[in-house]
Design an enzyme around this catalytic site. Sequence first.
Site, PDB file in Angstrom:
ATOM      1  N   PHE A 130      42.457  15.500  65.443  1.00 47.85           N
ATOM      2  CA  PHE A 130      43.215  15.789  66.662  1.00 47.85           C
ATOM      3  C   PHE A 130      43.631  14.483  67.344  1.00 47.85           C
ATOM      4  O   PHE A 130      42.871  13.511  67.331  1.00 47.85           O
ATOM      5  CB  PHE A 130      42.368  16.645  67.610  1.00 47.85           C
ATOM      6  CG  PHE A 130      43.165  17.239  68.734  1.00 47.85           C
ATOM      7  CD1 PHE A 130      43.993  18.320  68.503  1.00 47.85           C
ATOM      8  CD2 PHE A 130      43.091  16.706  70.004  1.00 47.85           C
ATOM      9  CE1 PHE A 130      44.745  18.859  69.533  1.00 47.85           C
ATOM     10  CE2 PHE A 130      43.838  17.243  71.045  1.00 47.85           C
ATOM     11  CZ  PHE A 130      44.669  18.323  70.809  1.00 47.85           C
ATOM     12  N   ASP A 207      33.781  17.026  65.879  1.00 44.11           N
ATOM     13  CA  ASP A 207      34.582  17.700  66.897  1.00 44.11           C
ATOM     14  C   ASP A 207      34.565  19.189  66.550  1.00 44.11           C
ATOM     15  O   ASP A 207      35.092  19.611  65.512  1.00 44.11           O
ATOM     16  CB  ASP A 207      36.011  17.146  66.879  1.00 44.11           C
ATOM     17  CG  ASP A 207      36.894  17.764  67.954  1.00 44.11           C
ATOM     18  OD1 ASP A 207      36.608  18.897  68.384  1.00 44.11           O
ATOM     19  OD2 ASP A 207      37.886  17.127  68.337  1.00 44.11           O
ATOM     20  N   TYR A 232      37.346  26.391  76.283  1.00 42.80           N
ATOM     21  CA  TYR A 232      38.432  27.263  76.731  1.00 42.80           C
ATOM     22  C   TYR A 232      39.153  27.980  75.587  1.00 42.80           C
ATOM     23  O   TYR A 232      40.095  28.732  75.818  1.00 42.80           O
ATOM     24  CB  TYR A 232      39.450  26.483  77.566  1.00 42.80           C
ATOM     25  CG  TYR A 232      39.897  25.157  76.995  1.00 42.80           C
ATOM     26  CD1 TYR A 232      40.826  25.078  75.980  1.00 42.80           C
ATOM     27  CD2 TYR A 232      39.366  23.974  77.498  1.00 42.80           C
ATOM     28  CE1 TYR A 232      41.220  23.871  75.459  1.00 42.80           C
ATOM     29  CE2 TYR A 232      39.750  22.751  76.992  1.00 42.80           C
ATOM     30  CZ  TYR A 232      40.682  22.699  75.978  1.00 42.80           C
ATOM     31  OH  TYR A 232      41.065  21.487  75.459  1.00 42.80           O
ATOM     32  N   LYS A 233      38.700  27.750  74.360  1.00 41.27           N
ATOM     33  CA  LYS A 233      39.306  28.441  73.225  1.00 41.27           C
ATOM     34  C   LYS A 233      38.517  29.720  72.948  1.00 41.27           C
ATOM     35  O   LYS A 233      38.647  30.716  73.670  1.00 41.27           O
ATOM     36  CB  LYS A 233      39.350  27.514  72.010  1.00 41.27           C
ATOM     37  CG  LYS A 233      40.152  26.227  72.237  1.00 41.27           C
ATOM     38  CD  LYS A 233      40.172  25.371  70.987  1.00 41.27           C
ATOM     39  CE  LYS A 233      40.732  23.989  71.237  1.00 41.27           C
ATOM     40  NZ  LYS A 233      42.110  23.983  71.722  1.00 41.27           N
ATOM     41  N   ARG A 381      51.299  28.195  64.328  1.00 40.75           N
ATOM     42  CA  ARG A 381      49.862  28.395  64.216  1.00 40.75           C
ATOM     43  C   ARG A 381      49.485  29.762  64.775  1.00 40.75           C
ATOM     44  O   ARG A 381      49.868  30.117  65.895  1.00 40.75           O
ATOM     45  CB  ARG A 381      49.108  27.292  64.959  1.00 40.75           C
ATOM     46  CG  ARG A 381      47.663  27.170  64.561  1.00 40.75           C
ATOM     47  CD  ARG A 381      47.008  25.960  65.170  1.00 40.75           C
ATOM     48  NE  ARG A 381      47.014  25.989  66.624  1.00 40.75           N
ATOM     49  CZ  ARG A 381      46.370  25.124  67.393  1.00 40.75           C
ATOM     50  NH1 ARG A 381      45.690  24.141  66.828  1.00 40.75           N
ATOM     51  NH2 ARG A 381      46.421  25.198  68.697  1.00 40.75           N
TER      52      ARG A 381
END
Length: 407
Positions: A130, A207, A232-233, A381
């Site tokens: 990322f 990560d 928050y995912k 995605r």
Amino acid sequence: MTTALLARAAELDARDPLRACRDLFVGSDDPAVIAYLDGNSLGRPLRASAERIGSFVTDAWGGRLIRGWDEQWFDLPITIGDMLADTVLGAAPGQTTIGDSTTVLLYKLARGAITLRPGRTEIVVDRDNFPTDRYILESIAQDHDLTLRWIEPDPRGGVGVEELSAVVSERTALVVLGHVAFRSGYLLDAAGAARVTHDAGALLLLDLCHSVGSVPLELDSWAVDLAVGCTYKYLNGGPGSPAFAYVRAEHQDRFRQPVWGWMGREQPFEMAQGYRPAQGIRQMISGTPPILGMLAIQDTLALIGAVGMAAVRAKSIALTEYSLDLVRELLAPLGVEIGSPQDPARRGGHVIIDHPRFAEITGKLWSRGVIPDFRPPRGLRIGLSPLSTSFGEVAAGILAIRDELIA
């Protein structure tokens, strides 16, 4: 064909052991959102979280005022950290805390890690990691005269143990890898990566942003040294909810993070001169913890604890397999290519598909209530949150993508 596909999706939903979970989320009955396919970027809120946040404002914040710090809030980062560790990280208590953003915690962990390996001059990272991870490591390497050793993985896969073994050496201080690749969804062999890293005498930092809450984790048994992830995912903590940091117990006595703040000091309310780090994982805390941002995480952890991570993973695999079956049937004839691993054992909770027109049609999909996200240069995605996503949403979303491509 459309009728048959939707009927098949309805049949899968009827047999889904987690089907009742969907009704627990705010917006699950919103007719304006036909298919929410971005739960791996921002999860839906739970109805229980809406109630918890409302009562916190009136009762805990409004009623207890500053007394709340002594009564609960001061220890909340560690309390929820232990809950998270037990429910979704596969970790013993005392190794996880909540606070700051992923970016800030990643910096703290990586800086602390390199001081545990003095004299070593390299950090290993992959090009598909990322962007924040890459940028933070570039900054640290520049400030501390270190070399970044880059791995160039297959963009439709990720870093394999063999590729990692080829680049780590006695010069390696730290290896930083995503457990699930943010673009392709590739699922790393974390235990294998830890073994190779440790054989070279280095430390492994994972990560977990795209895996926590959708893929079972066993940080302790895998022998992972350090880990960071957002909430928050798949953990449905809300926009900007704080990240978490894991520091393996065996490293905590010598580990020192670089952002010294009063909340991470030994006996912080002494307000004394000079910094002495708190014992254990509390030293990762710097400033005032984001108490409001921690509230919703607890409801998702309670729900996952009730249904079990094995059921969550089984639903995740079923959703991604079903989506790829539809892509092969409906979208491949239109030139769409699959950019994720085909083997579900090597795939996390999302898939990516590629087509030259996806940048153009993403906005059109959003306007009709179908919400994936676009990832350059030409990827769409499809993020499938197991607790809140139905098979019907997947079918409706893939059908909408087909319609936009042939329009």
